[in-house]
Write a protein that holds these residues in place. Sequence first.
Motif, PDB file in Angstrom:
ATOM      1  N   GLU A 239       0.828  -1.208   0.000  1.00 36.62           N
ATOM      2  CA  GLU A 239       0.000   0.000   0.000  1.00 36.62           C
ATOM      3  C   GLU A 239       0.863   1.259   0.000  1.00 36.62           C
ATOM      4  N   LEU A 240       1.956   1.230   0.740  1.00 39.13           N
ATOM      5  CA  LEU A 240       2.832   2.394   0.809  1.00 39.13           C
ATOM      6  C   LEU A 240       3.401   2.759  -0.553  1.00 39.13           C
ATOM      7  N   ARG A 241       3.484   1.793  -1.433  1.00 35.07           N
ATOM      8  CA  ARG A 241       4.009   2.050  -2.777  1.00 35.07           C
ATOM      9  C   ARG A 241       2.900   2.264  -3.796  1.00 35.07           C
ATOM     10  N   GLY A 242       1.652   2.396  -3.307  1.00 31.53           N
ATOM     11  CA  GLY A 242       0.538   2.697  -4.187  1.00 31.53           C
ATOM     12  C   GLY A 242      -0.121   1.489  -4.812  1.00 31.53           C
ATOM     13  N   ASP A 243       0.319   0.288  -4.449  1.00 31.47           N
ATOM     14  CA  ASP A 243      -0.246  -0.936  -5.021  1.00 31.47           C
ATOM     15  C   ASP A 243      -1.428  -1.388  -4.162  1.00 31.47           C
ATOM     16  N   VAL A 244      -2.529  -0.675  -4.275  1.00 25.29           N
ATOM     17  CA  VAL A 244      -3.708  -0.947  -3.458  1.00 25.29           C
ATOM     18  C   VAL A 244      -4.347  -2.277  -3.845  1.00 25.29           C
ATOM     19  N   THR A 245      -4.275  -2.631  -5.109  1.00 22.92           N
ATOM     20  CA  THR A 245      -4.878  -3.888  -5.569  1.00 22.92           C
ATOM     21  C   THR A 245      -4.245  -5.086  -4.872  1.00 22.92           C
ATOM     22  N   THR A 246      -2.902  -5.113  -4.840  1.00 17.68           N
ATOM     23  CA  THR A 246      -2.225  -6.217  -4.159  1.00 17.68           C
ATOM     24  C   THR A 246      -2.469  -6.167  -2.662  1.00 17.68           C
ATOM     25  N   ALA A 247      -2.429  -4.979  -2.072  1.00 18.27           N
ATOM     26  CA  ALA A 247      -2.682  -4.848  -0.638  1.00 18.27           C
ATOM     27  C   ALA A 247      -4.052  -5.413  -0.275  1.00 18.27           C
ATOM     28  N   GLU A 248      -5.057  -5.086  -1.071  1.00 20.52           N
ATOM     29  CA  GLU A 248      -6.404  -5.584  -0.798  1.00 20.52           C
ATOM     30  C   GLU A 248      -6.473  -7.098  -0.961  1.00 20.52           C
ATOM     31  N   ARG A 249      -5.822  -7.623  -1.992  1.00 18.52           N
ATOM     32  CA  ARG A 249      -5.852  -9.063  -2.226  1.00 18.52           C
ATOM     33  C   ARG A 249      -5.206  -9.826  -1.059  1.00 18.52           C
ATOM     34  N   VAL A 250      -4.077  -9.333  -0.592  1.00 20.78           N
ATOM     35  CA  VAL A 250      -3.385 -10.007   0.510  1.00 20.78           C
ATOM     36  C   VAL A 250      -4.199  -9.913   1.798  1.00 20.78           C
ATOM     37  N   LEU A 251      -4.802  -8.752   2.056  1.00 16.34           N
ATOM     38  CA  LEU A 251      -5.617  -8.607   3.265  1.00 16.34           C
ATOM     39  C   LEU A 251      -6.843  -9.521   3.217  1.00 16.34           C
ATOM     40  N   LYS A 252      -7.432  -9.676   2.053  1.00 15.86           N
ATOM     41  CA  LYS A 252      -8.562 -10.598   1.938  1.00 15.86           C
ATOM     42  C   LYS A 252      -8.117 -12.031   2.190  1.00 15.86           C
ATOM     43  N   ALA A 429       6.537  13.518   0.681  1.00 10.60           N
ATOM     44  CA  ALA A 429       5.463  12.733   1.302  1.00 10.60           C
ATOM     45  C   ALA A 429       4.612  12.013   0.269  1.00 10.60           C
ATOM     46  N   THR A 430       4.509  12.573  -0.927  1.00 10.66           N
ATOM     47  CA  THR A 430       3.658  11.992  -1.972  1.00 10.66           C
ATOM     48  C   THR A 430       4.455  11.259  -3.040  1.00 10.66           C
ATOM     49  N   ALA A 431       5.755  11.084  -2.820  1.00 10.11           N
ATOM     50  CA  ALA A 431       6.623  10.562  -3.879  1.00 10.11           C
ATOM     51  C   ALA A 431       6.581   9.047  -4.034  1.00 10.11           C
ATOM     52  N   THR A 432       6.127   8.310  -3.024  1.00  4.56           N
ATOM     53  CA  THR A 432       6.189   6.847  -3.090  1.00  4.56           C
ATOM     54  C   THR A 432       4.996   6.225  -3.802  1.00  4.56           C
ATOM     55  N   GLY A 433       3.952   7.015  -4.025  1.00  3.46           N
ATOM     56  CA  GLY A 433       2.734   6.467  -4.601  1.00  3.46           C
ATOM     57  C   GLY A 433       1.670   6.158  -3.574  1.00  3.46           C
ATOM     58  N   TYR A 434       1.992   6.319  -2.288  1.00  5.11           N
ATOM     59  CA  TYR A 434       1.009   6.079  -1.228  1.00  5.11           C
ATOM     60  C   TYR A 434      -0.191   6.994  -1.433  1.00  5.11           C
ATOM     61  N   ARG A 435      -1.391   6.405  -1.426  1.00  6.04           N
ATOM     62  CA  ARG A 435      -2.607   7.135  -1.765  1.00  6.04           C
ATOM     63  C   ARG A 435      -3.250   7.689  -0.494  1.00  6.04           C
ATOM     64  N   SER A 436      -2.973   8.953  -0.210  1.00  6.79           N
ATOM     65  CA  SER A 436      -3.525   9.623   0.960  1.00  6.79           C
ATOM     66  C   SER A 436      -4.109  10.965   0.538  1.00  6.79           C
ATOM     67  N   ALA A 437      -5.415  11.134   0.727  1.00  5.03           N
ATOM     68  CA  ALA A 437      -6.048  12.405   0.373  1.00  5.03           C
ATOM     69  C   ALA A 437      -5.511  13.542   1.241  1.00  5.03           C
ATOM     70  N   ALA A 438      -5.201  13.233   2.509  1.00  2.56           N
ATOM     71  CA  ALA A 438      -4.669  14.270   3.397  1.00  2.56           C
ATOM     72  C   ALA A 438      -3.326  14.773   2.901  1.00  2.56           C
ATOM     73  N   PHE A 439      -2.466  13.857   2.434  1.00  2.00           N
ATOM     74  CA  PHE A 439      -1.160  14.260   1.908  1.00  2.00           C
ATOM     75  C   PHE A 439      -1.336  15.144   0.667  1.00  2.00           C
ATOM     76  N   LEU A 440      -2.242  14.738  -0.218  1.00  2.00           N
ATOM     77  CA  LEU A 440      -2.486  15.518  -1.437  1.00  2.00           C
ATOM     78  C   LEU A 440      -3.051  16.893  -1.102  1.00  2.00           C
ATOM     79  N   TYR A 441      -3.938  16.950  -0.122  1.00  2.00           N
ATOM     80  CA  TYR A 441      -4.509  18.223   0.338  1.00  2.00           C
ATOM     81  C   TYR A 441      -3.406  19.133   0.884  1.00  2.00           C
ATOM     82  N   HIS A 442      -2.565  18.582   1.748  1.00  2.00           N
ATOM     83  CA  HIS A 442      -1.476  19.384   2.306  1.00  2.00           C
ATOM     84  C   HIS A 442      -0.565  19.915   1.199  1.00  2.00           C
ATOM     85  N   ARG A 443      -0.218  19.045   0.264  1.00  2.00           N
ATOM     86  CA  ARG A 443       0.651  19.485  -0.831  1.00  2.00           C
ATOM     87  C   ARG A 443      -0.023  20.582  -1.654  1.00  2.00           C
TER      88      ARG A 443
END
Length: 489
Positions: A239-252, A429-443
């Motif tokens: 997830e920290l690298r923006g790979d939400v699909t894999t993160a979700e699959r592993v958590l499931k 803070a936004t360079a790794t691909g981590y998807r955070s709306a708060a980070f994008l808002y701050h930037r």
Amino acid sequence: MRVALAADIPLSGATRAYSSPTARVAPHCSTYLGEGMASQTHDDPPGRRWGRIVQLSGSAVLLAIALTGGSIAFGALRDGGGTSAAAAPSAMSPALLSNGDLDTSIASLQDHLRSQPKDYGGWATLGLAYVEQARTKGDPSRYPQADKALDRSLKLKPDNEQALAGRAALAAARHDFGHALKYADQVLKQNPYNERALSSRVDALVELGRYADAAKAADTADARKPGVPVFTRYAYVRELRGDVTTAERVLKQALGSATTPGDVAYVAAQLGQLAWNQGDYKSALTYYARALAADEDYIPALEGRARAQAASGDRATALKNMEDVVARYPLPGPLVELGELYEREGERAKADDQYALVDAWTALARANGVNADLDTALAAADHGDKAAALRAARAEWARRHTVHTADALAWALHVNGKDAEALPYAREATATGYRSAAFLYHRGMIERATGHAEDARAHLAAALKLNPGFSPLGAAEARKALKTLEAAK
């Protein structure tokens, strides 16, 4: 059951926000209760202000009682004998901690150690139990008790694997990630398959900002000891690298393999948080409901449910549920969220009360050995002493460079009018691909302040598209700023 992704998806490359799977429960502030109340209530009429201070003092007393009651339990276990001879490894299995009733497990351990005070394994298990209790109940007073129990174990049998693994978990819980890594490595030299040490090592590397090393450690942990603790950490690295699909699959996959109520609640809440981060509030609420069906008192699920309700427009229910959370667990994350919900409803006095109590929690956490600088920076920047927020953010950045510490420093600099200095940190803070709306808002807000209007529009729009209800106050500010920017085109 192995994740079966480590060999399929290379995790090379570098690249966090406040929480690893151990910390993600997120105690998310400022200095001390007295200072906080003084700064937050100075505009009140004298009579009203005094009444609120009395009421808050009562809340702080209850908070202090809740956070210091743990000392009684350890004191009751002290025996009058020495600790020179080590007993055999504990007859009390560490698996006792995952039987779904942690309080009962601790009581059983306490009874056992009264009759077998030289059982080094029993003391190590009790130390781990206190760490887990602090995590699940938000009670930092358990950390000194864990420290004492683990120290007793190590005095009985120096360098025993179980106690060193406990030391790693305790150090991580206190945000002392350098020592967490050191203890985890010591354990793994003795036993390369120790699940707690493998997990703690991933957590420590993530929290130190060593993302490439964390990815390799997650691969190693997956190969050696696949299971729920490893799966959740593997998912977070992705997830920290923006790979939400894999993160979700592993958590499931982790949820499918979870068997204890505690594991089900933990993994389901992680899936809820992941869904909420992507603005999928319906899925988030479904996962939080599953977590609460397994453990009706699980803090992250209770808090996450209220956040998702607020974001999806059910503000009245969200407010009631967050009030219930704070009444039982007055922790920084729920307190700040409740304060912002009150502010949005125009109830500023109630909001200020919540922010003042955050200061009380922070002081108590520090008194129990927790490094609270990141917590201070995050909450104080918006709701407290801005100069204190910047001092704390700089101190935390000096210790470790992560996406979360970069974001906290960027925002603390921004609220102190140092936007040119803030911008590189916001970008990091936004360079790794981590998807955070708060980070994008701050930037986006920092780019607006530095004259980068086009970039500001892009990042504010991206924040609202990703998670339009990411904050009761921040989302409204983002919309207002974006509207102004669009009008100026």
